[in-house]
Design a protein around this motif. Structure first.
Motif, PDB file in Angstrom:
ATOM      1  N   ASP A  98       0.842  -1.203   0.000  1.00 15.04           N
ATOM      2  CA  ASP A  98       0.000   0.000   0.000  1.00 15.04           C
ATOM      3  C   ASP A  98       0.876   1.251   0.000  1.00 15.04           C
ATOM      4  OD1 ASP A  98      -2.355  -1.401  -0.043  1.00 15.04           O
ATOM      5  OD2 ASP A  98      -2.702  -1.276   2.114  1.00 15.04           O
ATOM      6  N   ARG A  99       1.898   1.220   0.845  1.00 20.93           N
ATOM      7  CA  ARG A  99       2.786   2.379   0.906  1.00 20.93           C
ATOM      8  C   ARG A  99       3.636   2.470  -0.369  1.00 20.93           C
ATOM      9  NH1 ARG A  99       6.301   4.418   6.131  1.00 20.93           N
ATOM     10  NH2 ARG A  99       7.193   6.269   5.102  1.00 20.93           N
ATOM     11  N   PHE A 100       4.036   1.313  -0.907  1.00 16.12           N
ATOM     12  CA  PHE A 100       4.796   1.305  -2.155  1.00 16.12           C
ATOM     13  C   PHE A 100       4.000   1.972  -3.273  1.00 16.12           C
ATOM     14  CE2 PHE A 100       6.017  -0.376  -6.230  1.00 16.12           C
ATOM     15  CZ  PHE A 100       7.397  -0.511  -6.173  1.00 16.12           C
ATOM     16  N   HIS A 101       2.732   1.593  -3.412  1.00 18.37           N
ATOM     17  CA  HIS A 101       1.911   2.171  -4.478  1.00 18.37           C
ATOM     18  C   HIS A 101       1.657   3.658  -4.242  1.00 18.37           C
ATOM     19  CE1 HIS A 101       0.726  -2.131  -5.355  1.00 18.37           C
ATOM     20  NE2 HIS A 101       1.099  -1.675  -6.525  1.00 18.37           N
ATOM     21  N   PRO A 114       8.043   7.508 -11.045  1.00 20.22           N
ATOM     22  CA  PRO A 114       7.976   6.619 -12.211  1.00 20.22           C
ATOM     23  C   PRO A 114       8.881   5.397 -12.100  1.00 20.22           C
ATOM     24  CG  PRO A 114       8.141   8.912 -12.901  1.00 20.22           C
ATOM     25  CD  PRO A 114       8.380   8.900 -11.431  1.00 20.22           C
ATOM     26  N   GLU A 115      10.000   5.525 -11.391  1.00 20.25           N
ATOM     27  CA  GLU A 115      10.910   4.392 -11.260  1.00 20.25           C
ATOM     28  C   GLU A 115      10.273   3.269 -10.442  1.00 20.25           C
ATOM     29  OE1 GLU A 115      14.061   1.702 -11.179  1.00 20.25           O
ATOM     30  OE2 GLU A 115      13.484   3.282 -12.586  1.00 20.25           O
ATOM     31  N   LEU A 116       9.537   3.615  -9.390  1.00 17.15           N
ATOM     32  CA  LEU A 116       8.839   2.596  -8.616  1.00 17.15           C
ATOM     33  C   LEU A 116       7.745   1.939  -9.447  1.00 17.15           C
ATOM     34  CD1 LEU A 116       8.559   4.181  -5.051  1.00 17.15           C
ATOM     35  CD2 LEU A 116      10.071   2.331  -5.799  1.00 17.15           C
ATOM     36  N   ARG A 164      13.536   4.422  -1.754  1.00 16.12           N
ATOM     37  CA  ARG A 164      12.665   5.350  -2.486  1.00 16.12           C
ATOM     38  C   ARG A 164      11.303   5.448  -1.816  1.00 16.12           C
ATOM     39  NH1 ARG A 164      15.245   6.008  -7.786  1.00 16.12           N
ATOM     40  NH2 ARG A 164      13.486   7.289  -8.470  1.00 16.12           N
ATOM     41  N   VAL A 165      10.788   4.314  -1.318  1.00 17.11           N
ATOM     42  CA  VAL A 165       9.491   4.329  -0.638  1.00 17.11           C
ATOM     43  C   VAL A 165       9.573   5.132   0.649  1.00 17.11           C
ATOM     44  CG1 VAL A 165       7.778   2.885   0.528  1.00 17.11           C
ATOM     45  CG2 VAL A 165       8.721   2.165  -1.670  1.00 17.11           C
TER      46      VAL A 165
END
Length: 430
Positions: free
Chosen positions: A379-382, A389-391, A416-417
């Protein structure tokens, strides 16, 4: 080796034949259906009227098995585009950031894809495709499969039989006749109900994008996808866990309005419909653990949905079938070696789909503490990927079966997250 028989002229069966023709003097594909002479829906492919995703990796493998196939499909109207730059992705209630993924998706209807694969395979030296033939049993001698028996009484001897008969595979029952135990099944009840409809496509639809995906959330267990097809069409599939779209255009549009983003509702209410909605039901995702059997007869292999039938919402079936067909090129075609190879192929998409399905309250099975922890992280990643854009690219590499899900937990991705400071709330702007 002289002769191989493939049960089923599905994508899995045809691609298996494409691989086997490089090793056998003759390959015979038998199917119970009447195979259409033109690119039309086939009775045995119950989902052919619904959205079909050929993942970027699947397109690459198809070109390995049948060189030039994707170029031939594009010449017949199929479309190609970057799966991030030409697409809208909404996952966990977040609209993911655009960018260039470097992954090229092929957008093509199931009838055109299957028809072109069937034409190519049927033209290979030593390959024949027989329609309206039902396999009722296996021939065996001294514990080795030596061919198949047809309903008409015909016997077809073979050095190798490959079962690509799909979800209705009879191999678990035939094994009992050979004195072997059937494989253990892993089953996740999903009760996925979906409906699809085609629409006339215009250049201004979705601002020129070719793909729109709106995934489910635990709070909204509904999803949808729109894919651009040849002949200026869209296919739009709407799905729900436990309850899907009712029949009728008004109900179809009303269901689209309940998704986590408005893109598909806007499309189906502004585009010209072509034909009526078609419904389908997938009660469960099933994996048969052939690789764990202590004994299995030589001369018999199993592939495609006959090994593992996924939740179709994730669009992985055809790509997995292509990867399993490529596994037939390995010099060692002993059952033990083959099933180990394809278990490694299946592990990745099975892990992805089951993890996602268990987050939906209506599916069978209980998420483990680890699953819940990973779900909270995703959820946090999204949320972070909505601005990074890299994620998004990393996520799409996983979904296209290039990288394992663990890559989303790699130190660079974690950093990055964490730096994003993204909250868990999931608003989606229009």
């Amino acid at each position: 080796m002289d002769h191989a028989v493939v049960i089923g002229a599905s994508i899995a069966g045809l691609l298996s034949a494409a691989a086997l023709h490089r090793r056998f003097a003759q390959v015979t594909v038998v199917d119970r259906d009447t195979l259409p002479a033109v690119d039309a829906h086939r009775r045995g492919a119950g989902q052919s009227r619904h959205a079909h995703a050929l993942l970027a990796r699947g397109g690459e493998v198809l070109d390995e098995l049948l060189p030039g196939l994707t170029a031939e499909l594009v010449a017949q109207g199929a479309l190609r585009g970057d799966v991030q730059d030409r697409a809208r992705h909404v996952h966990a209630g977040r609209r993911l950031a655009r960018g260039s993924s470097g992954l090229t998706g092929l957008l093509v209807s199931r009838p055109l894809l299957e028809g072109q694969v069937r034409r190519r395979v049927g033209a290979l030296p030593g390959v024949r495709v027989l329609a309206e033939r039902t396999v009722t049993g296996l021939l065996a001698r001294q514990g080795r499969v030596t061919g198949v028996r047809l309903a008409e009484g015909e016997l077809i001897p073979a050095d190798l039989v490959v079962d690509a008969a799909g979800r209705g595979s009879r191999t678990p029952f035939w094994l009992a006749d050979l004195g072997c135990r059937p494989p253990r099944e892993e089953r996740v009840t999903i009760d996925l109900r979906y409906s699809s409809r085609e629409f006339r496509r215009r250049d201004d639809h979705l601002a020129g994008d070719l793909i729109a995906v709106v995934g489910p959330t635990p709070e909204t267990p509904r999803a949808g996808v729109a894919l651009a097809l040849e002949d200026e069409r869209w296919v739009v599939t709407l799905a729900g866990y436990g309850a899907g779209p009712p029949r009728g255009h008004a109900d179809f549009a009303a269901f689209a309005a309940t998704l986590a983003a408005p893109d598909l509702h806007h499309l189906v209410t502004t585009a010209e419909p072509l034909g009526e909605p078609r419904t389908y039901h997938t009660p469960a995702a099933v994996r048969r653990r052939y690789e764990r059997l202590a004994s299995f007869p030589d001369g018999l292999l199993v592939t495609g949905d006959a090994v593992c039938s996924f939740n179709p919402l994730h669009g992985q079936g055809m790509t997995v079938a292509a990867l399993e067909a490529r596994a037939l090129l390995d010099p060692d075609l002993s059952p033990a070696a083959y099933f180990r190879r394809i278990a490694a192929v299946v592990d990745l998409p099975w892990q992805i789909t089951v993890g996602a399905d268990l987050r939906i309250a209506t599916t069978g099975g209980r998420p483990t503490p680890k699953t819940r922890l990973i779900g909270a992280y995703l959820d946090r990643f999204h949320a972070a990927a909505a601005h990074d854009p890299e994620l998004t690219r990393r996520f799409l590499r996983v979904m296209n079966l290039y990288d394992p899900p663990q890559s989303l937990l790699s130190p660079p991705a974690l950093l990055r997250v964490l730096r994003s400071g993204a909250p868990r709330a999931v608003p989606v702007p229009a």
